[in-house]
Design a protein around this motif. Sequence first.
Motif, PDB file in Angstrom:
ATOM      1  N   ALA A  28      86.232-105.851  33.079  1.00  0.00           N
ATOM      2  CA  ALA A  28      86.543-105.249  31.784  1.00  0.00           C
ATOM      3  C   ALA A  28      87.015-106.299  30.784  1.00  0.00           C
ATOM      4  CB  ALA A  28      87.595-104.150  31.942  1.00  0.00           C
ATOM      5  N   ARG A  29      87.625-107.362  31.259  1.00  0.00           N
ATOM      6  CA  ARG A  29      88.088-108.434  30.367  1.00  0.00           C
ATOM      7  C   ARG A  29      86.938-109.241  29.774  1.00  0.00           C
ATOM      8  NH1 ARG A  29      93.054-110.421  34.201  1.00  0.00           N
ATOM      9  NH2 ARG A  29      94.592-108.973  33.364  1.00  0.00           N
ATOM     10  N   SER A  30      85.767-109.152  30.374  1.00  0.00           N
ATOM     11  CA  SER A  30      84.634-109.959  29.915  1.00  0.00           C
ATOM     12  C   SER A  30      83.793-109.242  28.857  1.00  0.00           C
ATOM     13  CB  SER A  30      83.760-110.358  31.103  1.00  0.00           C
ATOM     14  OG  SER A  30      83.129-109.216  31.639  1.00  0.00           O
ATOM     15  N   ASP A  31      84.353-108.234  28.205  1.00  0.00           N
ATOM     16  CA  ASP A  31      83.679-107.479  27.148  1.00  0.00           C
ATOM     17  C   ASP A  31      82.350-106.871  27.557  1.00  0.00           C
ATOM     18  OD1 ASP A  31      85.569-107.685  25.106  1.00  0.00           O
ATOM     19  OD2 ASP A  31      84.904-109.708  24.623  1.00  0.00           O
ATOM     20  N   PRO A  32      82.319-106.140  28.656  1.00  0.00           N
ATOM     21  CA  PRO A  32      81.057-105.496  29.040  1.00  0.00           C
ATOM     22  C   PRO A  32      80.743-104.331  28.109  1.00  0.00           C
ATOM     23  CG  PRO A  32      82.816-104.701  30.423  1.00  0.00           C
ATOM     24  CD  PRO A  32      83.416-105.774  29.532  1.00  0.00           C
ATOM     25  N   GLU A  33      79.492-103.964  28.082  1.00  0.00           N
ATOM     26  CA  GLU A  33      79.084-102.789  27.320  1.00  0.00           C
ATOM     27  C   GLU A  33      79.647-101.543  28.004  1.00  0.00           C
ATOM     28  OE1 GLU A  33      77.068-102.418  24.519  1.00  0.00           O
ATOM     29  OE2 GLU A  33      77.420-104.571  24.325  1.00  0.00           O
ATOM     30  N   PRO A  34      80.054-100.551  27.228  1.00  0.00           N
ATOM     31  CA  PRO A  34      80.448 -99.284  27.846  1.00  0.00           C
ATOM     32  C   PRO A  34      79.247 -98.693  28.588  1.00  0.00           C
ATOM     33  CG  PRO A  34      81.160 -99.374  25.557  1.00  0.00           C
ATOM     34  CD  PRO A  34      80.261-100.548  25.779  1.00  0.00           C
ATOM     35  N   GLY A  35      79.513 -98.024  29.683  1.00  0.00           N
ATOM     36  CA  GLY A  35      78.443 -97.384  30.427  1.00  0.00           C
ATOM     37  C   GLY A  35      78.739 -97.262  31.898  1.00  0.00           C
ATOM     38  N   LEU A  36      77.700 -97.045  32.662  1.00  0.00           N
ATOM     39  CA  LEU A  36      77.788 -96.799  34.099  1.00  0.00           C
ATOM     40  C   LEU A  36      77.846 -98.110  34.869  1.00  0.00           C
ATOM     41  CD1 LEU A  36      77.713 -94.373  36.063  1.00  0.00           C
ATOM     42  CD2 LEU A  36      75.241 -94.614  36.091  1.00  0.00           C
ATOM     43  N   LEU A  37      78.643 -98.150  35.933  1.00  0.00           N
ATOM     44  CA  LEU A  37      78.724 -99.337  36.772  1.00  0.00           C
ATOM     45  C   LEU A  37      78.691 -98.928  38.236  1.00  0.00           C
ATOM     46  CD1 LEU A  37      81.886 -99.900  38.080  1.00  0.00           C
ATOM     47  CD2 LEU A  37      82.307 -99.836  35.636  1.00  0.00           C
ATOM     48  N   HIS A  38      78.244 -99.859  39.076  1.00  0.00           N
ATOM     49  CA  HIS A  38      78.184 -99.634  40.518  1.00  0.00           C
ATOM     50  C   HIS A  38      78.861-100.816  41.202  1.00  0.00           C
ATOM     51  CE1 HIS A  38      75.332 -96.446  39.700  1.00  0.00           C
ATOM     52  NE2 HIS A  38      74.659 -97.288  38.944  1.00  0.00           N
ATOM     53  N   LEU A  39      79.698-100.524  42.188  1.00  0.00           N
ATOM     54  CA  LEU A  39      80.452-101.546  42.910  1.00  0.00           C
ATOM     55  C   LEU A  39      79.824-101.819  44.268  1.00  0.00           C
ATOM     56  CD1 LEU A  39      83.907 -99.989  42.122  1.00  0.00           C
ATOM     57  CD2 LEU A  39      83.087-102.171  41.234  1.00  0.00           C
ATOM     58  N   PHE A  40      79.828-103.100  44.658  1.00  0.00           N
ATOM     59  CA  PHE A  40      79.287-103.522  45.945  1.00  0.00           C
ATOM     60  C   PHE A  40      80.262-104.467  46.633  1.00  0.00           C
ATOM     61  CE2 PHE A  40      75.597-102.167  43.638  1.00  0.00           C
ATOM     62  CZ  PHE A  40      74.778-101.601  44.600  1.00  0.00           C
ATOM     63  N   LEU A  41      80.225-104.445  47.948  1.00  0.00           N
ATOM     64  CA  LEU A  41      81.024-105.343  48.782  1.00  0.00           C
ATOM     65  C   LEU A  41      80.050-106.182  49.596  1.00  0.00           C
ATOM     66  CD1 LEU A  41      83.875-106.111  49.880  1.00  0.00           C
ATOM     67  CD2 LEU A  41      83.485-104.401  51.653  1.00  0.00           C
ATOM     68  N   LEU A  42      80.114-107.485  49.401  1.00  0.00           N
ATOM     69  CA  LEU A  42      79.236-108.407  50.117  1.00  0.00           C
ATOM     70  C   LEU A  42      79.985-108.984  51.310  1.00  0.00           C
ATOM     71  CD1 LEU A  42      76.510-109.905  50.212  1.00  0.00           C
ATOM     72  CD2 LEU A  42      77.558-111.661  48.772  1.00  0.00           C
ATOM     73  N   PRO A  43      79.511-108.726  52.538  1.00  0.00           N
ATOM     74  CA  PRO A  43      80.176-109.289  53.724  1.00  0.00           C
ATOM     75  C   PRO A  43      80.154-110.817  53.670  1.00  0.00           C
ATOM     76  CG  PRO A  43      78.614-107.575  54.344  1.00  0.00           C
ATOM     77  CD  PRO A  43      78.382-107.873  52.884  1.00  0.00           C
TER      78      PRO A  43
END
Length: 184
Positions: A28-43
């Motif tokens: 959020a600090r990097s000025d992303p566009e408002p909208g949908l996001l998806h989170l991933f966990l990389l082993p």
Amino acid sequence: MTALLTGFEAHKAARFRGLVVGQLVRAARSDPEPGLLHLFLLPPAPGKTRFALYETAQPLNLEVPVPEAIRQVLETLHSSAGDPRRVPGGDQRWRSVDVARQGLYLGSGARFAGIVPGRTGTTIARLVDQTALYVSLDTHRRPVALHASQPMIFNDVPVAAIDNIPVAKEPPFALIDTVVGFLR
């Protein structure tokens, strides 16, 4: 992923939730566009111990009613083989972290521009273990509201769970909950 998260002992799960919120704050600090996001966990890579958390954004039509937005988002995800990283016009920054697309789906959320005086934006999310998250940043890009439906530890500070996450019963969470259900 759901079994892994629900299998964590309480302290480890709270720390993990804090790490996820940390990722949401950094993004959020990097000025992303408002909208949908998806989170991933990389082993971790072989011989390594560090997991990586990353997110990818999916375009979202904010001009349509929520039921139509849900239909559009699900149609796009379905045509992308259920992988938000393959969505046409989606954020491609994940490629620098997860070239082989090995990240495990962790949850989805939405980011909104600041509409409350003194806040630059708000991010809401739902993890695959059903934890709801709510984070707002002030004009200095510091978290001023951190809420979770399960306990978390953010920057080594315990944050108690709350029963009533702001907006958890409102339309944006209906969209997010539908997407999480689809991608789980």
